[in-house]
Scaffold this active site. Structure first.
Site, PDB file in Angstrom:
ATOM      1  CD  GLU A 102      -2.792   1.495   0.465  1.00 54.95           C
ATOM      2  OE1 GLU A 102      -2.428   1.553  -0.718  1.00 54.95           O
ATOM      3  OE2 GLU A 102      -3.948   1.753   0.842  1.00 54.95           O
ATOM      4  CG  ASP A 103      -0.904   4.876  -1.437  1.00 58.07           C
ATOM      5  OD1 ASP A 103      -1.543   4.349  -0.500  1.00 58.07           O
ATOM      6  OD2 ASP A 103      -1.438   5.651  -2.251  1.00 58.07           O
ATOM      7  CG  PHE A 155      -3.113  15.505   1.326  1.00 63.46           C
ATOM      8  CD1 PHE A 155      -4.055  14.511   1.576  1.00 63.46           C
ATOM      9  CD2 PHE A 155      -2.743  15.759   0.011  1.00 63.46           C
ATOM     10  CE1 PHE A 155      -4.624  13.785   0.541  1.00 63.46           C
ATOM     11  CE2 PHE A 155      -3.304  15.040  -1.038  1.00 63.46           C
ATOM     12  CZ  PHE A 155      -4.247  14.055  -0.769  1.00 63.46           C
TER      13      PHE A 155
HETATM   14  P1  IMP Z   1      -6.591   4.897   5.166  1.00 65.00           P
HETATM   15  O1  IMP Z   1      -7.638   3.918   4.710  1.00 65.00           O
HETATM   16  O2  IMP Z   1      -7.163   6.082   5.859  1.00 65.00           O
HETATM   17  O3  IMP Z   1      -5.447   4.252   5.925  1.00 65.00           O
HETATM   18  O4  IMP Z   1      -6.001   5.590   3.893  1.00 65.00           O
HETATM   19  C1  IMP Z   1      -5.389   4.936   2.924  1.00 65.00           C
HETATM   20  C2  IMP Z   1      -5.678   5.575   1.581  1.00 65.00           C
HETATM   21  O5  IMP Z   1      -6.014   6.974   1.645  1.00 65.00           O
HETATM   22  C3  IMP Z   1      -4.425   5.495   0.791  1.00 65.00           C
HETATM   23  O6  IMP Z   1      -4.409   4.316   0.025  1.00 65.00           O
HETATM   24  C4  IMP Z   1      -4.448   6.734  -0.064  1.00 65.00           C
HETATM   25  O7  IMP Z   1      -5.094   6.445  -1.272  1.00 65.00           O
HETATM   26  C5  IMP Z   1      -5.282   7.720   0.692  1.00 65.00           C
HETATM   27  N1  IMP Z   1      -4.442   8.722   1.386  1.00 65.00           N
HETATM   28  C6  IMP Z   1      -4.267   8.857   2.718  1.00 65.00           C
HETATM   29  N2  IMP Z   1      -3.431   9.872   3.009  1.00 65.00           N
HETATM   30  C7  IMP Z   1      -3.063  10.402   1.817  1.00 65.00           C
HETATM   31  C8  IMP Z   1      -2.181  11.489   1.461  1.00 65.00           C
HETATM   32  O8  IMP Z   1      -1.568  12.174   2.287  1.00 65.00           O
HETATM   33  N3  IMP Z   1      -2.055  11.732   0.133  1.00 65.00           N
HETATM   34  C9  IMP Z   1      -2.695  11.008  -0.822  1.00 65.00           C
HETATM   35  N4  IMP Z   1      -3.513   9.973  -0.537  1.00 65.00           N
HETATM   36  C10 IMP Z   1      -3.703   9.675   0.782  1.00 65.00           C
HETATM   37 MG    MG Z   2      -4.228   4.149  -2.053  1.00 65.38          MG
END
Ligand code: IMP
Ligand code: MG
Length: 194
Positions: A102-103, A155
């Protein structure tokens, strides 16, 4: 680093050279953790595609890969706290040493959901690799096995991560700043932190 639009400002957080070094380290660790075995990498579209493509070329094992996609951010992830599969895997993971790539780990909702979905499919093992881990309040407690960088709760864009589909092609990880300190993230419902 020049932003694509006049009102957007980019501040470099992690440089290309550090990214390259760290990706090689993670690949070496995976190579030694799974010595003599085959590993199956699953990238979460679209953000993880760049990290995944750099990572696999540094892994000295038999490697296969697949992709999965979930409804994301700007659409519904953060607004509802619900994650939904929008593209499933092409092939089974039963019996495979699987690494979900995951990114960024932010609230943890995406990885928590995918970890549950994938573990039901009887992989031989299932590990998590997150290129970035944010120092953000987590909705779900997730511990990735492989982490690129821990970053502040800001972000970021670049190296696969986007803002409204832009900036994925930046070689550095940059903090995106909007005028007046506006938050690039979609509004969060009261049920989620932040
Ligand atoms: P989570 O489900 O909140 O852990 O978020 C994961 C997903 O949200 C990632 O796969 C990203 O696609 C997106 N995301 C969260 N933070 C960022 C950011 O700072 N920049 C761009 N995408 C983000
Ligand atoms: Mg993502």
């Amino acid at each position: 680093m020049k932003a694509e639009r006049e009102d957007e400002h980019l501040r470099i957080l992690i440089r290309r050279a550090s990214i390259e070094r760290r990706v090689r380290q993670i690949a070496r660790k995976i190579t030694s953790d799974f010595r003599g075995e085959r590993v199956h990498l699953i990238g979460v579209l679209k953000g993880a595609s760049i990290f995944l493509s750099d990572l696999i070329r540094e892994i000295g094992l038999e490697v296969s890969l697949d992709f999965i996609a979930v409804s994301s951010y700007g659409q519904s992830t953060r607004s509802t706290g619900q994650v939904r599969l929008t593209k499933d895997l092409d092939t089974t993971i039963e019996g495979l040493h699987t690494i979900l790539v995951e990114d960024v780990l932010d609230t943890g909702l995406t990885l928590d959901y995918l970890q549950r979905v994938l573990s039901q499919r009887k992989p031989r093992s299932l590990r998590l690799a997150a290129f970035l881990v944010k120092a953000a309040p987590r909705v779900k407690q997730i511990r990735p096995d492989y982490v690129g960088f821990e970053i502040p709760d800001e972000f970021v864009v670049g190296y696969g991560l986007d803002y409204a589909e832009r900036y994925r092609n930046l070689r550095d990880i940059c903090v995106l700043e909007l005028p007046g300190g506006r938050d690039p993230r979609p509004p969060t419902p009261p049920s989620l932190p932040r």
